[in-house]
Design a protein around this motif. Structure first.
Motif, short mmCIF file in Angstrom:
data_model
loop_
_atom_site.label_atom_id
_atom_site.label_comp_id
_atom_site.label_asym_id
_atom_site.label_seq_id
_atom_site.Cartn_x
_atom_site.Cartn_y
_atom_site.Cartn_z
N ARG A 136 0.82 -1.22 0.00
CA ARG A 136 0.00 0.00 0.00
C ARG A 136 0.85 1.27 0.00
NH1 ARG A 136 -3.09 1.15 4.27
NH2 ARG A 136 -1.75 0.08 5.79
N PHE A 137 1.99 1.23 0.66
CA PHE A 137 2.86 2.40 0.77
C PHE A 137 4.11 2.20 -0.07
CE2 PHE A 137 1.53 3.93 5.32
CZ PHE A 137 0.20 3.90 4.93
N THR A 138 4.64 3.32 -0.59
CA THR A 138 5.89 3.28 -1.34
C THR A 138 6.79 4.42 -0.90
OG1 THR A 138 4.76 2.36 -3.28
CG2 THR A 138 6.95 3.31 -3.62
N ILE A 139 8.00 4.07 -0.48
CA ILE A 139 8.98 5.07 -0.08
C ILE A 139 9.94 5.32 -1.25
CG2 ILE A 139 10.56 3.34 0.91
CD1 ILE A 139 11.29 5.41 3.06
N SER A 140 10.35 6.58 -1.40
CA SER A 140 11.29 6.91 -2.47
C SER A 140 12.11 8.13 -2.05
CB SER A 140 10.55 7.19 -3.79
OG SER A 140 9.68 8.30 -3.65
N ARG A 141 13.18 8.38 -2.79
CA ARG A 141 14.02 9.54 -2.51
C ARG A 141 14.44 10.18 -3.82
NH1 ARG A 141 19.25 7.34 0.55
NH2 ARG A 141 20.16 9.36 -0.02
N ASP A 142 14.59 11.49 -3.80
CA ASP A 142 15.06 12.25 -4.95
C ASP A 142 16.23 13.08 -4.46
OD1 ASP A 142 15.56 13.99 -7.04
OD2 ASP A 142 13.44 14.20 -7.56
N ASN A 143 17.44 12.58 -4.68
CA ASN A 143 18.62 13.29 -4.18
C ASN A 143 18.77 14.67 -4.80
OD1 ASN A 143 19.20 11.10 -2.58
ND2 ASN A 143 20.77 10.27 -3.94
N ALA A 144 18.34 14.83 -6.03
CA ALA A 144 18.47 16.12 -6.71
C ALA A 144 17.62 17.19 -6.04
CB ALA A 144 18.10 15.98 -8.18
N LYS A 145 16.51 16.75 -5.43
CA LYS A 145 15.60 17.69 -4.76
C LYS A 145 15.76 17.66 -3.24
CE LYS A 145 12.05 17.58 -8.36
NZ LYS A 145 10.61 17.33 -8.67
N ASN A 146 16.73 16.87 -2.75
CA ASN A 146 16.96 16.74 -1.30
C ASN A 146 15.68 16.33 -0.57
OD1 ASN A 146 19.55 17.71 -1.83
ND2 ASN A 146 18.95 19.82 -1.43
N THR A 147 14.92 15.44 -1.16
CA THR A 147 13.60 15.12 -0.63
C THR A 147 13.34 13.61 -0.64
OG1 THR A 147 12.75 17.25 -1.42
CG2 THR A 147 11.13 15.56 -0.88
N MET A 148 12.65 13.17 0.41
CA MET A 148 12.18 11.80 0.50
C MET A 148 10.66 11.83 0.50
SD MET A 148 12.93 9.07 3.58
CE MET A 148 12.30 10.18 4.84
N TYR A 149 10.06 10.77 -0.04
CA TYR A 149 8.61 10.73 -0.16
C TYR A 149 8.04 9.45 0.45
CZ TYR A 149 9.66 14.21 -3.75
OH TYR A 149 10.13 15.31 -4.43
N LEU A 150 6.75 9.51 0.79
CA LEU A 150 6.02 8.32 1.17
C LEU A 150 4.65 8.41 0.49
CD1 LEU A 150 6.09 5.72 2.89
CD2 LEU A 150 4.81 6.99 4.64
N GLN A 151 4.46 7.59 -0.54
CA GLN A 151 3.17 7.51 -1.20
C GLN A 151 2.33 6.50 -0.45
OE1 GLN A 151 1.90 9.22 -3.96
NE2 GLN A 151 -0.02 8.18 -3.41
N MET A 152 1.16 6.93 0.00
CA MET A 152 0.28 6.08 0.81
C MET A 152 -1.04 5.89 0.07
SD MET A 152 1.05 7.59 4.62
CE MET A 152 0.22 9.15 4.30
N ASN A 153 -1.32 4.67 -0.30
CA ASN A 153 -2.56 4.33 -0.99
C ASN A 153 -3.41 3.41 -0.13
OD1 ASN A 153 -1.62 5.78 -3.27
ND2 ASN A 153 -0.62 3.95 -4.10
N SER A 154 -4.68 3.29 -0.49
CA SER A 154 -5.60 2.39 0.23
C SER A 154 -5.51 2.62 1.74
CB SER A 154 -5.28 0.93 -0.10
OG SER A 154 -5.38 0.70 -1.49
N LEU A 155 -5.58 3.87 2.13
CA LEU A 155 -5.41 4.20 3.54
C LEU A 155 -6.56 3.64 4.38
CD1 LEU A 155 -4.01 7.78 3.08
CD2 LEU A 155 -2.93 5.99 4.44
N GLU A 156 -6.20 3.25 5.59
CA GLU A 156 -7.14 2.66 6.54
C GLU A 156 -7.16 3.50 7.81
OE1 GLU A 156 -5.31 -1.11 7.10
OE2 GLU A 156 -5.77 -1.84 5.06
N PRO A 157 -8.25 3.43 8.58
CA PRO A 157 -8.28 4.19 9.85
C PRO A 157 -7.09 3.87 10.76
CG PRO A 157 -10.47 3.41 9.30
CD PRO A 157 -9.54 2.79 8.29
N GLU A 158 -6.60 2.63 10.67
CA GLU A 158 -5.46 2.23 11.51
C GLU A 158 -4.17 2.94 11.11
OE1 GLU A 158 -8.72 -0.39 11.80
OE2 GLU A 158 -7.58 0.11 9.98
#
Length: 116
Positions: A66-88
Motif C-alpha cells: 500500500r505504501f511506497t517510499i522513495s528519494r530524490d537526491n536532486a531535490k533533497n527530498t524523501m517521499y512516502l506515497q500512501m494508498n488504500s489508507l485505513e483508519p489504523e
C-alpha cells in the motif's frame, strides 16, 4: 545541522491516498539510511518504511503493498506515497535521515487522519 520539513499530511477518507514529503535543508546525496516512522495516540513510535542510499527498501508488514517510499537526491527530498489508507494508519508521521558520521535527523511530524 540539517533541518527536515515534512508536508502532505491531512484528513482523508478510508481507501484514499496521500503523499508525504520530507525536504532536507542541504544535500542528501551522501545520506545512507532514511525512513518514515509513525506514532498513533497512546502507542509507541513504529517504523513504517526505510530506504537505503542505493534505493533498497524495507516496509512494515502492515503497509506492504500500500505504501511506497522513495528519494530524490536532486531535490533533497524523501517521499512516502500512501494508498488504500485505513483508519489504523491514523498517526503522526515523522521522517528520519542518517547523515554523515551516523548523525540522525528527525522532522517535526505531520498528522495523517483517515476517517469517514
Amino acid at each position: 545541522q540539517v533541518q527536515l520539513v515534512e508536508s502532505g499530511g491531512g484528513l482523508v477518507q478510508p481507501g484514499g491516498s496521500l503523499r508525504l514529503s520530507c525536504a532536507a535543508s542541504r544535500s542528501i546525496f551522501s545520506f545512507d539510511l532514511m525512513g518514515w516512522y509513525r506514532q498513533a495516540p497512546e502507542k509507541e513510535r513504529e517504523l513504517v518504511a526505510l530506504i537505503t542510499e542505493g534505493s533498497g527498501t524495507i516496509y512494515a508488514n502492515s503497509v506492504k503493498g500500500r505504501f511506497t517510499i522513495s528519494r530524490d537526491n536532486a531535490k533533497n527530498t524523501m517521499y512516502l506515497q500512501m494508498n488504500s489508507l485505513e483508519p489504523e494508519d491514523t498517526a503522526i508521521y515523522y521522517c528520519k535521515m542518517n547523515g554523515p558520521r551516523a548523525v540522525a535527523y528527525w522532522g517535526q511530524g505531520t498528522q495523517v487522519t483517515v476517517s469517514s
